[in-house]
Scaffold this motif. Structure first.
Motif, mmCIF file in Angstrom:
data_model
loop_
_atom_site.group_PDB
_atom_site.id
_atom_site.type_symbol
_atom_site.label_atom_id
_atom_site.label_comp_id
_atom_site.label_asym_id
_atom_site.label_seq_id
_atom_site.Cartn_x
_atom_site.Cartn_y
_atom_site.Cartn_z
ATOM 1 N N THR A 8 39.611 39.275 52.107
ATOM 2 C CA THR A 8 39.647 40.524 51.352
ATOM 3 C C THR A 8 38.400 40.600 50.483
ATOM 4 N N ASP A 9 37.616 41.656 50.679
ATOM 5 C CA ASP A 9 36.363 41.826 49.938
ATOM 6 C C ASP A 9 36.460 43.093 49.108
ATOM 7 N N LYS A 10 36.634 42.920 47.801
ATOM 8 C CA LYS A 10 36.702 44.051 46.886
ATOM 9 C C LYS A 10 35.395 44.157 46.104
ATOM 10 N N ASN A 11 35.275 45.197 45.289
ATOM 11 C CA ASN A 11 34.029 45.420 44.560
ATOM 12 C C ASN A 11 33.674 44.264 43.639
ATOM 13 N N LYS A 12 34.680 43.665 43.041
ATOM 14 C CA LYS A 12 34.410 42.634 42.036
ATOM 15 C C LYS A 12 34.889 41.249 42.446
ATOM 16 N N LEU A 13 35.668 41.161 43.499
ATOM 17 C CA LEU A 13 36.323 39.906 43.840
ATOM 18 C C LEU A 13 36.523 39.827 45.352
ATOM 19 N N LEU A 14 36.376 38.633 45.901
ATOM 20 C CA LEU A 14 36.705 38.451 47.310
ATOM 21 C C LEU A 14 37.404 37.116 47.507
ATOM 22 N N ILE A 15 38.195 37.056 48.571
ATOM 23 C CA ILE A 15 38.818 35.809 48.978
ATOM 24 C C ILE A 15 38.557 35.626 50.467
ATOM 25 N N SER A 16 38.264 34.413 50.866
ATOM 26 C CA SER A 16 37.997 34.141 52.275
ATOM 27 C C SER A 16 38.376 32.699 52.592
ATOM 28 N N TYR A 17 38.543 32.444 53.902
ATOM 29 C CA TYR A 17 38.857 31.094 54.379
ATOM 30 C C TYR A 17 37.733 30.629 55.280
ATOM 31 N N LEU A 18 37.181 29.454 54.988
ATOM 32 C CA LEU A 18 36.109 28.863 55.789
ATOM 33 C C LEU A 18 36.707 27.698 56.572
ATOM 34 N N PRO A 19 37.244 27.963 57.779
ATOM 35 C CA PRO A 19 37.957 26.909 58.517
ATOM 36 C C PRO A 19 37.095 25.701 58.870
ATOM 37 N N SER A 20 35.792 25.924 59.112
ATOM 38 C CA SER A 20 34.926 24.799 59.469
ATOM 39 C C SER A 20 34.777 23.797 58.328
ATOM 40 N N LYS A 21 34.924 24.294 57.094
ATOM 41 C CA LYS A 21 34.804 23.425 55.918
ATOM 42 C C LYS A 21 36.165 23.128 55.281
ATOM 43 N N GLY A 22 37.216 23.799 55.765
ATOM 44 C CA GLY A 22 38.540 23.600 55.169
ATOM 45 C C GLY A 22 38.610 24.076 53.737
ATOM 46 N N ILE A 23 38.007 25.248 53.460
ATOM 47 C CA ILE A 23 37.937 25.766 52.092
ATOM 48 C C ILE A 23 38.524 27.172 52.020
ATOM 49 N N VAL A 24 39.417 27.384 51.055
ATOM 50 C CA VAL A 24 39.804 28.735 50.658
ATOM 51 C C VAL A 24 38.988 29.060 49.410
ATOM 52 N N LYS A 33 48.614 33.699 47.037
ATOM 53 C CA LYS A 33 49.568 34.630 46.428
ATOM 54 C C LYS A 33 49.120 35.020 45.013
ATOM 55 N N THR A 34 48.644 34.055 44.260
ATOM 56 C CA THR A 34 48.193 34.336 42.895
ATOM 57 C C THR A 34 46.951 35.224 42.905
ATOM 58 N N PHE A 35 46.070 35.009 43.878
ATOM 59 C CA PHE A 35 44.894 35.878 44.000
ATOM 60 C C PHE A 35 45.307 37.333 44.147
ATOM 61 N N TYR A 36 46.207 37.621 45.075
ATOM 62 C CA TYR A 36 46.600 39.008 45.334
ATOM 63 C C TYR A 36 47.320 39.616 44.136
ATOM 64 N N LYS A 37 48.045 38.808 43.391
ATOM 65 C CA LYS A 37 48.701 39.305 42.185
ATOM 66 C C LYS A 37 47.673 39.736 41.146
ATOM 67 N N TRP A 38 46.588 38.979 41.044
ATOM 68 C CA TRP A 38 45.565 39.246 40.037
ATOM 69 C C TRP A 38 44.505 40.235 40.490
ATOM 70 N N ALA A 39 44.345 40.434 41.793
ATOM 71 C CA ALA A 39 43.265 41.290 42.287
ATOM 72 C C ALA A 39 43.338 42.700 41.711
ATOM 73 N N LEU A 40 44.556 43.174 41.446
ATOM 74 C CA LEU A 40 44.740 44.513 40.879
ATOM 75 C C LEU A 40 44.051 44.662 39.526
ATOM 76 N N PHE A 41 43.973 43.573 38.780
ATOM 77 C CA PHE A 41 43.413 43.638 37.429
ATOM 78 C C PHE A 41 41.887 43.756 37.441
ATOM 79 N N PHE A 42 41.272 43.541 38.598
ATOM 80 C CA PHE A 42 39.817 43.628 38.718
ATOM 81 C C PHE A 42 39.358 44.977 39.255
ATOM 82 N N GLU A 43 40.288 45.889 39.477
ATOM 83 C CA GLU A 43 39.928 47.190 40.034
ATOM 84 C C GLU A 43 39.531 48.160 38.930
ATOM 85 N N ASP A 44 38.515 48.963 39.218
ATOM 86 C CA ASP A 44 38.107 50.007 38.276
ATOM 87 C C ASP A 44 39.066 51.186 38.391
ATOM 88 N N LYS A 45 39.519 51.673 37.269
ATOM 89 C CA LYS A 45 40.379 52.849 37.255
ATOM 90 C C LYS A 45 39.763 53.893 36.332
#
Length: 322
Positions: A62-78, A117-129
């Motif tokens: 998920t790539d938002k304006n201020k925050l993104l989350i991704s999984y790098l399987p080759s490195k085993g990193i979230v 799960k915690t990321f998605y809960k907090w992602a809303l707080f980084f959105e411009d309104k």
């Protein structure tokens, strides 16, 4: 983990000479999962969760304006990346929240689930309104509510902190500003020279069955030198919440109801108040002077009226001077 410890980690990472790839430090040696603070080549702050190869992470980046989350399987990193440095304080609170959720989880898959799960809960707080700018009365009212919440949190501990944070309902358009098991509290903030407070509906002083009702009046004076802003009050509240391991998302969720953030509240820093006193009145008393749902005709609605504070002495529960 304290805010000062987190700041020290970021400073250490910034001092690294090499700028290639990710510069990282384990968040603390006291945590079970492999959780690291990092910056990328462009200086963006990141939070990395390292996982064993056998862990299957199901995550659509998920790539938002201020925050993104991704999984790098080759490195085993979230990976969570902050793209807007102006939100670094909020990002630190996201880190605190993730840390508190996963620090004792020994099963990597469960740790990754809670991390995401915690990321998605907090992602809303980084959105411009787009929000309408607060008027002077709204700023004063919000300051009073935050002051009362701060007073409660000063007496809090890790057992009570989340209950106290959850008690604040002022931004949810509830009938009362604070709701507890045994009582509700309606907060009104006024200049110390004003003799009355404004009641804005027939619901504000309506007593719930089996609950007490208090009218808490906060008297303030303007002081641009010694006074505090609503942003200052929020920082103090966050300080107490962090110290008691509180769930900060409760507070940010409340602010999000009106599109308020730690950042956009800074625009009101020229409104500064000193509290001179607070007065708590028994508004649930049968003889308390009020117009509420239970003592007006059904045909009457949308009431607004002024209540003269100087005539309420017989209902006074407590007065505090500051």
């Amino acid at each position: 983990m304290k805010k000062s410890e987190l700041n020290a980690k970021w400073k250490n990472i910034a001092s690294f000479k090499s700028k290639k790839g990710y510069q990282s430090l384990r968040i603390t040696g006291a945590i079970v999962p492999d959780l690291f603070l990092a910056t990328d080549e462009d200086g963006h702050r990141c939070l990395l969760l390292f996982l064993p190869n056998k862990v299957d992470v199901k995550l659509k980046g998920t790539d938002k304006n201020k925050l993104l989350i991704s999984y790098l399987p080759s490195k085993g990193i979230v990976l969570i990346k902050l793209k807007d440095f102006d939100f670094k304080d909020l990002f630190d609170d996201l880190i605190f929240s993730i840390y508190s959720k996963i620090n004792l989880i020994s099963e990597p898959f469960l740790a990754s689930e809670e991390f995401i799960k915690t990321f998605y809960k907090w992602a809303l707080f980084f959105e411009d309104k787009k929000v309408k700018k607060l008027g002077e009365e709204q700023i004063q009212g919000l300051f009073g509510e935050l002051f009362v919440l701060h007073e409660y949190l000063k007496q809090s501990n890790p057992t009570t902190i989340n209950t106290l944070l959850s008690s604040w309902k002022g931004l949810y358009d509830s009938a009362n500003d604070f709701e507890f098991d045994l009582k509700n509290i309606e907060v009104k903030t006024k200049k110390e020279s004003i003799l009355y407070v404004k009641i804005s509906s027939e619901f504000q002083l309506e007593k719930e069955i089996d609950k007490n009702l208090e009218l808490l009046i906060v008297s303030v004076k303007l002081d641009l030198i010694e006074g505090k802003s609503i942003h200052d009050m929020l920082l103090e509240i966050l300080k107490h919440a962090r110290a008691n391991l509180g769930d900060l998302s409760i507070l940010y969720q409340a602010l999000n109801q009106k599109g308020l953030t730690l950042e956009n509240l800074k625009q009101y820093n020229n409104h500064r108040f000193l509290v001179s006193k607070t007065e708590s009145f028994n508004a649930g008393h049968a003889d308390f002077p009020k117009l509420s749902l239970s003592n007006i005709d059904n045909e009457i609605s949308n009431l607004k009226y002024s209540l003269r504070v100087t005539h309420l002495d017989e209902y006074l529960i407590e007065m505090k001077k500051y």
